[in-house]
Write an enzyme that holds these catalytic residues in place. Structure first.
Site, PDB file in Angstrom:
ATOM      1  N   THR A 187      -0.609  37.710   9.375  1.00 35.57           N
ATOM      2  CA  THR A 187      -1.555  36.990  10.228  1.00 35.57           C
ATOM      3  C   THR A 187      -2.980  37.076   9.705  1.00 35.57           C
ATOM      4  OG1 THR A 187      -1.749  38.935  11.651  1.00 35.57           O
ATOM      5  CG2 THR A 187      -0.157  37.275  12.300  1.00 35.57           C
ATOM      6  N   GLN A 240       4.047  39.871  27.220  1.00 40.50           N
ATOM      7  CA  GLN A 240       2.961  40.711  27.736  1.00 40.50           C
ATOM      8  C   GLN A 240       2.368  40.126  29.011  1.00 40.50           C
ATOM      9  OE1 GLN A 240       0.401  41.156  24.226  1.00 40.50           O
ATOM     10  NE2 GLN A 240       0.992  43.308  24.182  1.00 40.50           N
ATOM     11  N   ARG A 271     -12.516  36.350  18.697  1.00 37.91           N
ATOM     12  CA  ARG A 271     -12.595  36.445  20.151  1.00 37.91           C
ATOM     13  C   ARG A 271     -13.835  37.207  20.604  1.00 37.91           C
ATOM     14  NH1 ARG A 271      -6.705  38.779  21.350  1.00 37.91           N
ATOM     15  NH2 ARG A 271      -7.313  39.973  19.492  1.00 37.91           N
ATOM     16  N   GLY A 304      -5.098  31.629  19.216  1.00 42.10           N
ATOM     17  CA  GLY A 304      -5.060  32.039  17.819  1.00 42.10           C
ATOM     18  C   GLY A 304      -6.145  33.036  17.460  1.00 42.10           C
ATOM     19  N   ARG A 305      -6.414  33.993  18.374  1.00 39.60           N
ATOM     20  CA  ARG A 305      -7.521  34.947  18.207  1.00 39.60           C
ATOM     21  C   ARG A 305      -8.854  34.226  18.026  1.00 39.60           C
ATOM     22  NH1 ARG A 305      -4.042  37.965  14.299  1.00 39.60           N
ATOM     23  NH2 ARG A 305      -2.668  39.238  15.555  1.00 39.60           N
ATOM     24  N   VAL A 316      -6.731  41.754  30.261  1.00 40.72           N
ATOM     25  CA  VAL A 316      -7.580  40.700  29.711  1.00 40.72           C
ATOM     26  C   VAL A 316      -6.720  39.990  28.673  1.00 40.72           C
ATOM     27  CG1 VAL A 316      -9.698  40.169  28.470  1.00 40.72           C
ATOM     28  CG2 VAL A 316      -9.684  42.008  30.169  1.00 40.72           C
ATOM     29  N   ASP A 328     -10.465  37.542  13.530  1.00 43.48           N
ATOM     30  CA  ASP A 328     -10.458  37.617  14.992  1.00 43.48           C
ATOM     31  C   ASP A 328     -11.836  37.171  15.484  1.00 43.48           C
ATOM     32  OD1 ASP A 328     -10.281  38.199  17.698  1.00 43.48           O
ATOM     33  OD2 ASP A 328      -9.231  40.096  17.396  1.00 43.48           O
ATOM     34  N   GLU A 362      -5.578  33.427  25.807  1.00 40.73           N
ATOM     35  CA  GLU A 362      -4.794  32.202  25.859  1.00 40.73           C
ATOM     36  C   GLU A 362      -3.867  32.080  24.651  1.00 40.73           C
ATOM     37  OE1 GLU A 362      -5.914  27.410  25.782  1.00 40.73           O
ATOM     38  OE2 GLU A 362      -7.371  28.898  25.116  1.00 40.73           O
TER      39      GLU A 362
END
Length: 202
Positions: free
Chosen positions: A112, A67, A126, A91-92, A47, A124, A50
């Site tokens: 980060t 990866q 996502r 960018g998460r 998974v 994050d 992007e």
């Protein structure tokens, strides 16, 4: 999720079936690459979030492009598998321009996590609901998840996808991404044992 189109996609890694979906809630288009017969259990699955800078421009700031390539090679070598490429995860989940701003802050010394917080953005953002829905549509009942991120595993489990195994996807660190990788391990719980005892990189 509405399955819209399927088309053969020959690649330098091997042949895939590209399955295009439309998220009717958000309007975002998504794609899954399928190799071999994947309906069933313990399907090797990546998974992948992007990442324009890593996946397309081969940035060494992150490990995303490496990866992606490694996952496609592993899926073909296994004889069957799925790569879910999640649009909207740049960018998460903060978006491309915000990611570039965060990268500039990282050049100034922030990691980060600190960079996102300094911009007033989530560490994050996502979400993995669409990944689980597409996997179910393909008949995938459980996965061997190619990931170093235990939070991704937990997210798939929350959305009803069983994870038979979490398969490490460890890339050789570079001088340009070692701080990024250490922040992933120390701040975001990624399993990166290959960083232990690493010397010679700043």
């Amino acid at each position: 999720m509405e399955r819209v189109v399927e088309v053969r996609l020959p690649t330098t890694y091997g042949e895939f079936l590209a399955v295009g979906y439309l998220d009717l809630r958000s309007g975002i288009e998504q794609v899954v690459l399928v190799h071999g017969e994947v309906a069933g259990t313990a399907v090797l699955t990546r998974v992948h979030s992007e990442c324009l800078t890593g996946d397309v421009f081969s940035s060494t700031h992150c490990e995303c492009g490496d990866q992606l390539s490694a996952a496609l090679r592993a899926i073909v070598a296994a004889g069957r598998g799925v790569l879910v490429y999640l649009q909207g995860h740049e960018g998460r989940g903060i978006g491309l321009l915000a990611k570039l701003r965060a990268m500039r802050l990282q050049e100034e010394g922030l990691d980060t996590v600190e960079a996102n917080i300094a911009l007033g953005l989530p560490v994050d953002a996502r979400e993995y609901r669409v990944a689980a829905e597409m996997l179910r549509d393909l008949g995938v009942r459980s996965v061997r998840l190619l990931s170093n991120n235990p939070r991704k595993r937990a997210a798939l489990l929350r959305h009803g996808i069983a994870v038979a195994e979490q398969v490490p996807l460890l890339m050789e660190p570079r001088a340009e991404n070692i701080r990024y990788l250490r922040a992933k391990r120390e701040r975001l719980d990624h399993d990166l044992p290959h960083l232990d005892g690493l010397h010679g990189l700043s």
